[in-house]
Design a protein around this motif. Sequence first.
Motif: not given
Length: 583
Positions: A252-253, A256-257, A259, A280, A284, A287-288, A423
């Motif tokens: 997950l982290m 997120d990086s 993004r 999760n 994510t 969303e991306l 967003r």
Amino acid sequence: MTSTTPVAASTSVAATASSTSTASTASWDDLVAAALLGTERRTPPVAPRPGQDVPSALLDAAALSTVRRRAGLRPAPARPGPGRAPEDPRPALPAAARSRLALLLADRSAPGRGGSRSAPDLAELLPQWLALANHHGYRVPDALLPALLDAARARTDLRAEALTLGGPRALWLARLNPGWKFALRGAAGRASASLSEPSGAAPAPDEEQRLWEEGLFAERVSLLSAARHRDPAAGLALLSGTWPTERAEDRLMFLDSLRDDLSPSDEPFLEQALSDRSRNVRATAAELLSALPDSALATRMAERSRGCVSLTADGPTADGLTAEATGDRPTGDGLAADGRTLRITVRPPDECDSGMQRDGVVPKPPSGRGERSWWLGQLVEATPLDRWTEWFGGRRPAEIVALPVADGWQADLHAAWCRAAVRQRSAEWCRALLGTPAVAPVTAGEAAPAAWRDPAKLLSALPSRERAEWVAEFIASHGLSDAFRLLGVCAVPWAEPLGRAVVDALDIARDAGSYPWSFSGVMGLAERCLDPTQADRLEVLTAIPDEREGAAPGAGGYWAEAFQRLVGTLRLREAMRAELDPS
């Protein structure tokens, strides 16, 4: 001359060693407790040396523990010493700025008011000082590193800036003390970890791969971010090589990086992540992908939204048909070309099928929310905003937002557009959804369905100057009561129109005769966010005004103290800025 026998000498050495060992294992809290209660009431956790009384042994142990605490190293079993600390080529702090940092760190545990309500709160100035020092590219003095890490451990809001200022030596020191392990993991240590290569050059491929496979989590996140910024494809290849074996929270982290440097070339990897076993991670990835307007997921979501939301013209010949289907191009006043009234009609999804769920639609709504409206909102917020202009006959966002929505669906539709605008960072859509500052917006704190608009989030996508002007007009129209969250998204220092509006509103509140405590939050923001050069102009507000009839008793004096503190803080901020300015 008195001689010492070997037995006596060895006994003395053993006693000293025993005392030192005992002091090493005694915790600081136990030593403090014994000192506060007295050695007669609380036996200290230390053994006196021969001929030494218990209070003296306690003081010796406290002194030894203090040295260790200041050195940043906790007692531990003997082991090989740490390697040499890495070099940090950044310039040292100027002498005045170094003294200021020492004062701020020493005062961080208690407000620096000196017993006066009008004195600045030094603890609140530390984050701003750290940001300024990092802006100028300084490094922290080695002697202040332990205190800086202690401050960052106690306050999460300091961690990113503190670790950036600490640089590679902060990470090196954090490995020696379990109390600072926060610096070695998570996003808080990202900025600091990136300084492990002070020259800014990329590591050799073999070294990069070794660090990726064996490094600490913070180092791996930093390495991935740096590689992505340098070469997005190479960074993605690094992540893809170990993706199946990573823990869910790490995936997950890492995801997120991606993004900040997201690009269409990331789409295949993100499409695969839609099938990840972690919900999760799937959310994510979706969303991306929705932030890539030409992605397959964005196209799928757009087609679903198009089937749910349409523009129709009221009239006997075209009721229920889209304007596009009838060939009617809408005009700018909510009418079709033939004069019929236009409106938006909504038909939410009947079910959340497996395809929707794979694309990130959460099937179960939160408590109190209808299923169909919940699904609709997720479809619309993932739809590229420029599709609405295309489908609605070329209308601009402001015209689309002004159209009536049938059957009470306006709150749900506009709420989803708000989330999409934030967003996708669309300033034009955010302006349209914000409206004019003179009209008080509904807020996220109000009961649904009225709470469709969150001005603070919409403002975040606008340029900083426009943001400040909008909030200044809002305050001029509505006062400060509903402005706190809006002020929090404005750039620091506040632009002149905003600073003037805040001070004028505070002055009006003072003249109304109320106590200043209702505005303590705004006053605190003003201390940190007003332009420091405004201190002289605000000096006139520090005088105690004449008490008016009907005013709260003593309110004028309290307001004078509040403005004295504001002016004093602004002058202190100006001094801090001057101390850090290399020119």
